[in-house]
Design an enzyme around this catalytic site. Structure first.
Site, PDB file in Angstrom:
ATOM      1  CE1 TYR A   1      -2.515  -3.276   2.010  1.00  0.00           C
ATOM      2  CE2 TYR A   1      -4.152  -1.807   1.069  1.00  0.00           C
ATOM      3  CZ  TYR A   1      -3.800  -3.034   1.598  1.00  0.00           C
ATOM      4  OH  TYR A   1      -4.746  -4.012   1.715  1.00  0.00           O
TER       5      TYR A   1
ATOM      6  CG  HIS B   1      -8.824  -0.476  -3.025  1.00  0.00           C
ATOM      7  ND1 HIS B   1      -9.335  -1.307  -2.063  1.00  0.00           N
ATOM      8  CD2 HIS B   1      -9.872   0.244  -3.493  1.00  0.00           C
ATOM      9  CE1 HIS B   1     -10.634  -1.091  -1.952  1.00  0.00           C
ATOM     10  NE2 HIS B   1     -10.978  -0.167  -2.799  1.00  0.00           N
TER      11      HIS B   1
ATOM     12  CE  LYS C   1      -5.596  -5.946  -4.050  1.00  0.00           C
ATOM     13  NZ  LYS C   1      -6.075  -4.580  -3.901  1.00  0.00           N
TER      14      LYS C   1
END
Lengths: 125, 315
Positions: free
Chosen positions: B214, B222, B269
């Site tokens: 992060y 996120h 991601k």
């Protein structure tokens, strides 16, 4: 350290009997009772499987609020085999519920829940 | 930390009277979701209204008007405002009786003051790499021996944390000697590497990976990156004689890699394979493992995995 936590008395008998699974049982119990706010939460001793499990009902506001649900905690380090569905194992020890929740607890206390059902079940929308 | 604050704030919130403006982060999130839902309903209603008007114009006047999906009639993200609590209360007071609303607020305030202070049920749990990182680099953590309640010294912590992973299943057997491929060393190397580069490193259990990176923390945005740790032995012989069964030390199947990549792309991601090279046993002395100086011999390299679709990714 665990012993002084307010939740410990409810878990004491099962936690002392199966010390290997003590940590994951403790984490899951707190999450279910306090964070998810389930009702009628009880600790069950799954004798033959040598571990503890939990049962309870979702909060009143949930969709299936009256269903009695079962959760089996385990640690990320454990290897679980599908033998859990066998006649002698977890599903049988819980008297064959339609499904159980597997709570996988990791080192930093994150918990991930998986739903295990007998046979093929359509996922709910 | 976030989890601890959530409980404290929630319990404090229950004690604060309903007139106060403070809200817990969970309440803010629920309110935001409820507002978004209401905005979508209002927008759908406005679009339907414009479409109905176009219909009547066609029936009465015969001319065709294409109903717009945006424009001055239709609320957008920028123009829509939620109905605030004050305006709702104002509406109530216009219709109902203002005296009842006021006295109700007062009663609730008094009732809640009489409740006992709530117990803090949350604890902060640190993993072994996190604890060692804080103790070694910032000297801000004291680690006590659970049996004696005495603080452990840094060298003792270093050795103990490694031994935890080597603990034999039968307690009467002696603990084996320290190994270079101890999972604690591998994970600490990765944790330290990314922490020192400024990333917030968290557990990746929810996304089937080892760690999530992060920028500021889970509370803010996120995670952008998902890390899978792949240990590599400099000397293949070491792997054969190893007593540790390291995860992902052998190449994993293509289907498994594909699954993890897809699961993480779905949640926006990027998957990173972090290769940690374990130095050869033959190169180092036995005493090397007694201090973190052994990390000078480990290396950490990253490989980013992205799915390539030739038909769609031509630029």
């Amino acid at each position: 350290m665990l012993e002084i936590h307010p939740s410990y008395p409810a878990l004491a008998s099962v936690a002392e009997k199966y010390p290997t699974h003590r940590g994951s049982l403790f984490q899951t119990y707190n999450d279910i009772l306090l964070a998810q706010q389930w009702r009628d939460v009880q600790v069950i001793d799954l004798g033959k499987c040598k571990r503890g499990a939990l049962q309870g009902r979702r909060p009143r506001t949930a969709a299936d609020a009256d269903l009695l649900l079962h959760i089996v905690p385990c640690s990320l380090a454990e290897s679980i085999s599908l033998a859990w569905y066998d006649a002698e194992y977890v599903f049988a020890a819980l008297v064959n519920p339609p499904s159980i929740y597997l709570a996988v607890v990791s080192d930093d206390s994150s918990i991930v829940y998986y739903k295990l059902s007998s046979g093929i079940v359509k996922p709910s929308i | 930390m976030e989890k601890r604050l959530f409980w404290e704030r929630e319990s404090v919130q229950k004690q604060v009277d309903s007139g106060a403006k403070k809200m817990t982060s969970e309440e803010i999130r629920e309110k935001r979701r409820a507002d978004r839902k209401q905005f979508k309903l209002d927008r759908a209603a406005a679009i339907a209204k414009v479409a109905a008007e176009a219909e009547t114009i066609f029936e009465t006047e015969g001319r065709v008007v294409v109903p717009a999906l945006f424009g001055p009639e239709i609320p957008s993200g920028a123009t829509w405002k939620p109905k605030t609590a004050e305006s709702e209360l104002a509406l109530e007071q216009e219709s109902g009786s203002p005296e009842n609303a006021k006295s109700k607020g007062e009663d609730e305030g008094e009732g809640e003051e009489e409740e006992e202070p709530l117990e803090d049920m949350e604890h902060l749990q640190l993993t072994l790499p996190e604890a060692f990182f804080l103790a070694w680099n910032f000297d801000c953590l004291t680690i006590l021996d659970p049996e004696t309640d005495e603080p452990l010294s840094l060298p003792e912590i270093w050795i103990t944390f490694q031994q935890i992973y080597l603990a034999p299943p039968i307690p009467t057997l002696p603990t084996p000697e320290l190994q270079l491929d101890n999972p604690f060393l591998i994970h600490y190397a990765v944790y330290h590497h990314y922490r020192s580069l400024g990333w917030v490193v968290k557990n990746g259990l929810k996304f089937c990976v080892d760690y999530l990176l992060y920028k500021r923390g889970p509370v803010f945005t996120h995670a952008e990156f998902a890390i899978v740790v792949c240990p590599v032995y400099e000397d293949p012989q070491d792997q054969e004689v190893s007593i540790t069964n390291l995860q992902n030390a052998s190449p994993f199947t293509w289907s498994w890699l594909s699954t993890i990549n897809r699961a993480n792309s779905q949640v926006m991601k990027t998957l990173i394979l972090t290769y940690v090279t374990i130095p050869a046993r033959s190169r180092l002395s036995r005493e090397m493992l007694n201090t973190p100086a052994c990390f000078a011999h480990y290396s950490v390299r990253e490989v980013i995995v992205r799915r390539f679709i030739p038909a769609r990714m031509r630029d």
